[in-house]
Design a protein around this motif. Structure first.
Motif, PDB file in Angstrom:
ATOM      1  N   MET A   1       0.846  -1.179   0.000  1.00 20.37           N
ATOM      2  CA  MET A   1       0.000   0.000   0.000  1.00 20.37           C
ATOM      3  C   MET A   1       0.888   1.238   0.000  1.00 20.37           C
ATOM      4  SD  MET A   1      -2.613   1.568   2.799  1.00 20.37           S
ATOM      5  CE  MET A   1      -3.934   0.430   2.796  1.00 20.37           C
ATOM      6  N   THR A   2       0.492   2.223  -0.774  1.00 23.41           N
ATOM      7  CA  THR A   2       1.230   3.478  -0.851  1.00 23.41           C
ATOM      8  C   THR A   2       0.601   4.496   0.090  1.00 23.41           C
ATOM      9  OG1 THR A   2       1.727   3.056  -3.169  1.00 23.41           O
ATOM     10  CG2 THR A   2       1.953   5.318  -2.405  1.00 23.41           C
ATOM     11  N   THR A   3       1.449   5.210   0.807  1.00 25.92           N
ATOM     12  CA  THR A   3       0.968   6.268   1.683  1.00 25.92           C
ATOM     13  C   THR A   3       0.977   7.583   0.928  1.00 25.92           C
ATOM     14  OG1 THR A   3       1.855   5.140   3.609  1.00 25.92           O
ATOM     15  CG2 THR A   3       1.362   7.478   3.855  1.00 25.92           C
ATOM     16  N   VAL A   4      -0.120   8.295   1.009  1.00 26.06           N
ATOM     17  CA  VAL A   4      -0.242   9.587   0.340  1.00 26.06           C
ATOM     18  C   VAL A   4      -0.594  10.628   1.388  1.00 26.06           C
ATOM     19  CG1 VAL A   4      -1.520  10.904  -1.386  1.00 26.06           C
ATOM     20  CG2 VAL A   4      -1.036   8.489  -1.785  1.00 26.06           C
ATOM     21  N   ARG A   5       0.145  11.711   1.404  1.00 24.91           N
ATOM     22  CA  ARG A   5      -0.162  12.811   2.321  1.00 24.91           C
ATOM     23  C   ARG A   5      -1.180  13.734   1.664  1.00 24.91           C
ATOM     24  NH1 ARG A   5       3.502  13.605   6.664  1.00 24.91           N
ATOM     25  NH2 ARG A   5       5.142  12.055   6.581  1.00 24.91           N
ATOM     26  N   ILE A   6      -2.196  14.062   2.403  1.00 31.24           N
ATOM     27  CA  ILE A   6      -3.257  14.921   1.882  1.00 31.24           C
ATOM     28  C   ILE A   6      -3.183  16.270   2.576  1.00 31.24           C
ATOM     29  CG2 ILE A   6      -5.743  15.221   1.657  1.00 31.24           C
ATOM     30  CD1 ILE A   6      -5.947  12.151   1.613  1.00 31.24           C
ATOM     31  N   PRO A   7      -3.020  17.347   1.807  1.00 26.33           N
ATOM     32  CA  PRO A   7      -2.942  18.694   2.392  1.00 26.33           C
ATOM     33  C   PRO A   7      -4.342  19.217   2.740  1.00 26.33           C
ATOM     34  CG  PRO A   7      -2.745  18.826   0.017  1.00 26.33           C
ATOM     35  CD  PRO A   7      -2.842  17.366   0.371  1.00 26.33           C
ATOM     36  N   TRP A   8      -4.868  18.802   3.894  1.00 28.31           N
ATOM     37  CA  TRP A   8      -6.234  19.145   4.278  1.00 28.31           C
ATOM     38  C   TRP A   8      -6.471  20.653   4.317  1.00 28.31           C
ATOM     39  CZ3 TRP A   8      -9.287  15.314   3.579  1.00 28.31           C
ATOM     40  CH2 TRP A   8      -8.855  14.016   3.825  1.00 28.31           C
ATOM     41  N   ASP A   9      -5.475  21.421   4.740  1.00 27.61           N
ATOM     42  CA  ASP A   9      -5.652  22.874   4.782  1.00 27.61           C
ATOM     43  C   ASP A   9      -5.851  23.449   3.385  1.00 27.61           C
ATOM     44  OD1 ASP A   9      -3.001  22.131   4.295  1.00 27.61           O
ATOM     45  OD2 ASP A   9      -2.197  23.992   5.117  1.00 27.61           O
ATOM     46  N   GLU A  10      -5.137  22.912   2.393  1.00 20.37           N
ATOM     47  CA  GLU A  10      -5.310  23.377   1.018  1.00 20.37           C
ATOM     48  C   GLU A  10      -6.685  22.984   0.480  1.00 20.37           C
ATOM     49  OE1 GLU A  10      -2.230  22.432  -1.779  1.00 20.37           O
ATOM     50  OE2 GLU A  10      -0.675  22.689  -0.259  1.00 20.37           O
ATOM     51  N   LEU A  11      -7.146  21.797   0.827  1.00 18.36           N
ATOM     52  CA  LEU A  11      -8.450  21.348   0.350  1.00 18.36           C
ATOM     53  C   LEU A  11      -9.567  22.202   0.929  1.00 18.36           C
ATOM     54  CD1 LEU A  11      -8.057  17.483   0.510  1.00 18.36           C
ATOM     55  CD2 LEU A  11      -7.843  18.976  -1.466  1.00 18.36           C
TER      56      LEU A  11
END
Length: 48
Positions: A1-11
């Motif tokens: 499984m690949t880990t992806v960082r999600i920029p919640w503040d940008e979203l």
């Protein structure tokens, strides 16, 4: 499984980026079995 960082503040600041992420996740999970809808208006709040 690949880990992806999600920029919640940008979203939170960019609904367009949030919509793009949703589209990518849905297509990654369901492939051609899902059709995403452009949420620019008139779709009654539907995303897919």
């Amino acid at each position: 499984m690949t880990t992806v960082r999600i920029p919640w503040d940008e979203l939170a600041e960019s609904p367009k980026k949030a919509e793009q992420l949703f589209d990518l996740l849905m297509h990654a999970e369901y492939g051609d079995r899902v059709r995403t809808i452009n949420g620019s208006g008139g779709d009654g709040g539907r995303d897919a």
